[in-house]
Write an enzyme that holds these catalytic residues in place. Structure first.
Site, PDB file in Angstrom:
ATOM      1  N   ASP A   1       6.015 -12.415   5.225  1.00 50.58           N
ATOM      2  CA  ASP A   1       5.925 -11.401   6.261  1.00 50.58           C
ATOM      3  C   ASP A   1       7.260 -11.256   6.950  1.00 50.58           C
ATOM      4  O   ASP A   1       8.044 -12.199   7.016  1.00 50.58           O
ATOM      5  CB  ASP A   1       4.867 -11.781   7.301  1.00 50.58           C
ATOM      6  CG  ASP A   1       5.309 -12.929   8.198  1.00 50.58           C
ATOM      7  OD1 ASP A   1       5.098 -14.092   7.809  1.00 50.58           O
ATOM      8  OD2 ASP A   1       5.913 -12.669   9.269  1.00 50.58           O
TER       9      ASP A   1
ATOM     10  N   ASP B   1      -0.865 -15.141  13.839  1.00 49.21           N
ATOM     11  CA  ASP B   1      -0.163 -16.406  14.018  1.00 49.21           C
ATOM     12  C   ASP B   1      -0.628 -17.037  15.326  1.00 49.21           C
ATOM     13  O   ASP B   1      -1.491 -16.509  16.018  1.00 49.21           O
ATOM     14  CB  ASP B   1       1.355 -16.191  14.009  1.00 49.21           C
ATOM     15  CG  ASP B   1       1.816 -15.407  15.229  1.00 49.21           C
ATOM     16  OD1 ASP B   1       3.025 -15.405  15.516  1.00 49.21           O
ATOM     17  OD2 ASP B   1       0.961 -14.770  15.891  1.00 49.21           O
TER      18      ASP B   1
END
Lengths: 512, 440
Positions: free
Chosen positions: A421, A210
């Protein structure tokens, strides 16, 4: 400000205190929206004050948007009218700053819209009953079966579980946090080691990183749960002072159009995370899928602030995409759709981001207060991704960020989510929560002390269930043995893999 | 026992290898503090540390056999029957724990196919703990509990079903006193003998006398040598009472096997001679080299893993395979500090370990030991020192797991070297000693 007779004595007293304080500090004037004071509860009044205080801080530190000039006038009017009712002195007019224009699809080269040869999503089966679909994502380091669960390895390591054992549990895609890896060991060091795959010795399975946007939020508000429960109260800065300070010397994060200023939790050093720098860092880390920089606004937020946040996120993501396209290095980039639970903003975000040459779509931002709101959000938002368009929205994978409890998984999958996730399975494993087909169990409870021969989950064939029983796990947790965490985490990861495998089969059979 | 010739070497060895003319197979007895091998799951154990590797497990009743006791069902008045004044049994809530007690654990699936030795405890925190002829206080994960000798006998023999059991002993009463002929020492000594007799009786009933080990206490250094000899003679003259093995409790010191020391008079029919505790690598290899003990107990691999250090000193010179050593990247001038590369090499501690939290490992692509075939360094690919350093700094549990696997593998490799007999044990000890800093 009016206080009706129905207000309690406490309300009268607090309002009096608040007025005295406002008059004394003269820091800001109350907007018109807050004039109907009596209708607000104490808690919402506090959050209202803080949101407006945050608005003032953001306005003082960032550019104002061209598109919001009229709204600025409205706010200024509200300020003027409130000034006439209060004894605050008139504030000096702030300089109007111009924001950079939002990039359009025409700002990106044509070749960026062409399919990539190293990243491909194929849909194997579309359920006849819902939007659920079984697919496969092809990456340079392996394939990902969808719908799939993505375990989170914050520091490029799962908690107590070797990657090889996670791979044996059929864990395919692993999530790593760029923010933490930037702080230690650093993107340069990982690049020196040959990328995250070589660094972690996981050469044949894909990684996703990320941008650090979530950390912007978590540093300011704490966890999602903390923000929801505190109703938007900003995280108290450390130290003796209890007030949130707008001084980078005391704060952990400060957001501007340029980027986000972070303060490292390791050594307190400051650094700036920009859309470009986060992409460069992710290039060095070398994950198969990367995510552009975005800002995650809290659930409790004024709509005007949310609008500005979404616009800022769009500008950042476009900048990140431009940086990514300079040197793709066989990496795919997912956009992050924002907008909170505001339908208009979400739609606007989907329309804009899907027009850009991203390789996939991540659903981010505030996803509602609870599972029901998340479900409702996905109900009306996910069909947007199935609309026919020139950008092939339907043929690109969709990822749900930060959600992976079982109920939400089932709600998300039937609405077309491909991957999701969460650190939930490994995090709860550390605290003795074991996921089973019968629901989660708290293995530290004394009732398991004599559950001899009882597997954690009858259906599970992981190494923990094969060799140990509940009584033994109870004993290990009570004795604070490190292996307890390792065994519990391995089981939970296996459970999630089995769950997703069952869901895929149900989709193939058109049962969901 | 006829002395073994010692090869003349430049370095004089202080290891006395004259105790046993015939070396028996050496085994490593690993402390398993909660009935399991620390850090490693069964799959990893089966793959990397099979039972044939010489690994024995040491279990303690202190932490493996404590269970909660719950309230018994109580009779309560049912709400509906208040008028009729009837009562019914209401089962007690299982969550309420009334206390803890030692109880038998059923065999498997806890127990792995290793040779297991049961001891009452590894160490008692409070050396002043209370003991009488019937029981002894031990510290468990659930607080201080009283362990009775009959309970210990039952739990150890029937519950854990270990291959060998050391009888209950009161080491505090023996080792803490200044003079072994004091009243307290006499009482503790008598108590230990009484408990041994009780355990032997239980073992005879089960026809398991060959599973009993007798504890023998090594005199501490603050005792007079003359008094020590008398004490050891007393210990040996008491005999093993038919026990198949002897477990030496206490800290090993040089000179305990020389002269007319009582230890040398342990009957020859005692098959197993085990030293329960070693506290350093040098002590471990010296004891292994002597050949007197055939089982050496230690907790060093787990201890080192907790301290984030990795054992790297080897008895062989150079890597054992032809794998080329990876080049270390040149450090920047800032990091070097203007010094030579030697300054950037990690420092060995007195146990031959390197501290993985040292920044010098941050960019090191090498494995912990070149050519090492452990789970961390070689099997299925290797983890670099840089990655392990990152895990240590990030406080990840995986760091301890990898370091433990490596340290245990290394210790078992040392055991294997001694068992192979290819090298003189004294040479092995001298080689290791030469690489340890500040080794005498």
């Amino acid at each position: 400000m009016r206080i009706t007779r129905k207000s309690s004595i406490m309300t009268w007293w607090l309002c009096g205190m608040a007025c005295d304080r406002l008059t004394a500090t003269r820091k800001w004037s109350m907007p018109r929206q807050c004039l109907a004071f009596s209708r607000y509860s104490i808690t919402s009044r506090r959050s209202c004050y803080r949101n407006h205080r945050m608005t003032a801080q953001i306005q003082s530190s960032s550019f104002t948007s061209d598109a919001t000039e009229e709204e600025d006038d409205t706010i200024r009017d509200a300020d003027d009218s409130s000034k006439s009712q209060s004894t605050n002195k008139a504030r000096p007019p702030q300089k109007a700053h111009r924001l950079p224009p939002l990039q359009t699809p025409l700002d990106f080269p044509d070749w960026a819209y062409e399919p990539r040869d190293f990243f491909r999503f194929e849909i194997l089966h579309q359920s006849a009953k819902s939007q659920a679909r079984v697919g496969r994502i092809h990456t340079p380091h392996g394939t990902i079966d969808t719908p799939g669960y993505v375990a989170v390895a914050t520091n490029a390591a799962l908690k107590g579980v070797d990657f090889r054992h996670a791979d044996q549990a059929n864990q395919q895609l692993i999530f790593a946090n760029t923010y933490h890896l930037l702080l230690h060991p650093g993107a340069d060091l990982i690049a020196e080691a040959g990328g995250i795959h070589k660094f972690t010795n996981r050469l044949d399975r894909p990684f996703i990183t990320d941008s650090g946007g979530f950390q912007v939020f978590s540093l300011a508000y704490g966890s999602v749960h903390e923000e929801l429960s505190s109703k938007g109260e900003l995280k108290r800065a450390g130290g003796k002072s209890r007030h949130y300070r707008n001084d980078l010397g005391k704060d952990a994060v400060k957001v501007s159009e340029e980027g986000a200023y972070f303060r490292s939790y390791r050594d307190g050093s400051k650094f700036l995370l920009t859309p470009e720098s986060t992409v460069q860092a992710q290039k060095k880390i070398g994950a198969d899928i990367i995510i552009p920089l975005d800002e995650l606004p809290p659930y409790h937020i004024d709509r005007q602030v949310l609008v500005e946040s979404v616009d800022r996120s769009h500008r950042w993501e476009a900048r990140s995409l431009q940086e990514h396209l300079k040197n793709i290095t066989q990496q795919a980039m997912y956009c992050v759709v924002h907008g909170g639970i505001d339908r208009e903003l979400r739609t606007k975000s989907v329309e804009y981001l899907t027009s850009l040459p991203f390789d996939g779509y991540a659903i981010g931002g505030s996803l509602g207060n609870g599972k029901q709101e998340l479900k409702e959000l996905l109900d009306w938002m996910m069909p947007l991704f199935d609309e026919d368009s020139s950008t092939n929205r339907r043929g690109k994978p969709r990822h749900l960020l930060g959600i992976a409890d079982e109920e939400s998984i089932r709600n998300a999958v039937v609405r077309g989510i491909d991957t999701m996730d969460s650190c939930y399975p490994t995090r709860v494993a550390r605290h003795g929560t074991i996921l089973t087909m019968e629901g989660s169990i708290k293995i530290k409870s004394g009732k398991f002390a004599r559950s001899f021969g009882a597997k954690l989950d009858e259906r599970c064939n992981c190494t923990t269930c094969t060799h140990y029983d509940r009584a033994y796990l109870w004993h290990l947790f009570k004795a604070n043995e490190p292996i307890a965490v390792s065994l519990a985490a391995q089981h939970n990861i296996q459970y999630m893999s089995d769950l997703m495998s069952d869901i895929r089969q149900e989709i193939m059979d058109d049962k969901i | 026992m006829s002395p073994n010739p010692v090869d003349g070497t430049a370095e004089t060895s202080s290891v006395d290898c004259s105790c046993s003319p015939k070396r028996e197979m050496l085994h490593l007895l690993l402390y398993c503090k909660d009935g399991c091998v620390p850090y490693l799951n069964p799959t990893q154990l089966e793959q990397y540390f099979p039972p044939s590797s010489g690994l024995w497990l040491c279990l303690s009743v202190q932490d493996a056999c404590v269970f909660p006791m719950f309230d018994k069902p109580v009779k309560k008045k049912a709400k509906d029957d208040v008028i009729n004044k009837k009562t019914k049994e209401v089962p007690a809530e299982p969550k309420k724990v009334r206390g803890y007690a030692f109880a038998s654990a059923p065999p498997d699936p806890w127990l792995l196919p290793y040779t297991r030795v049961t001891v009452p405890y590894f160490s008692n925190k409070n050396k002043e703990q209370l003991a009488d002829n019937k029981s002894i206080c031990v510290w468990t994960p659930h607080g201080r509990q009283r362990l009775a000798s009959e309970t210990y006998a039952k739990v150890a023999m029937e519950g854990l079903q270990s291959n060998y059991t050391v009888s209950l002993f009161d080491d505090a009463g023996v080792s803490s006193v200044k003079q072994p002929d004091s009243v307290r020492w006499q009482k503790a000594h008598g108590r230990n003998n009484l408990w041994l007799e009780q355990l032997v009786q239980v073992a005879k009933q089960q026809d398991a006398l060959d599973r009993i080990w007798r504890p023998v206490f090594l005199p501490p250094s603050n005792h007079d040598d003359e008094v020590n000899n008398d004490a050891m003679t007393n210990e040996s003259q008491t005999g093993s009472l038919g026990a198949a093995g002897v477990a030496f409790v206490g800290k090993w010191r040089h000179g305990l096997l020389t002269g007319n020391n009582g230890m040398a008079q342990i009957p020859d029919d005692v098959k197993w001679k085990c030293l329960l505790s070693t506290t350093s690598l040098l002590e471990f290899v010296e004891i292994a080299a002597q050949g007197y003990f055939n089982i050496v107990g230690t907790d060093l691999p787990a201890l080192w893993a907790k301290e984030k250090v990795a054992l790297i000193v080897q008895p062989q010179r150079g890597p054992s395979t032809n794998e080329p050593t990876a080049k270390r990247p040149k450090l920047d001038a800032d990091e070097k500090g203007g010094e030579t590369d030697h300054a950037n090499e990690p420092t060995l501690d007195f146990n031959g370990c390197i501290d993985m939290s040292d920044k010098v490992h941050a960019r090191d692509p090498r494995p912990l030991v070149e050519g090492c075939t452990c789970m961390t360094c070689q099997h299925g690919g290797r983890f670099s020192r840089g990655y392990i350093h990152h895990l240590v700094c990030a406080k990840e549990l995986l760091a301890e797991i990898l370091l433990f696997a490596h340290n245990l593998h290394h210790m078992l490799e040392l055991i294997r070297l001694f068992n192979e007999g290819g090298s003189d044990p004294a040479d092995i000890v001298n080689t290791i000693k030469s690489r340890l800093p500040n080794a005498k």
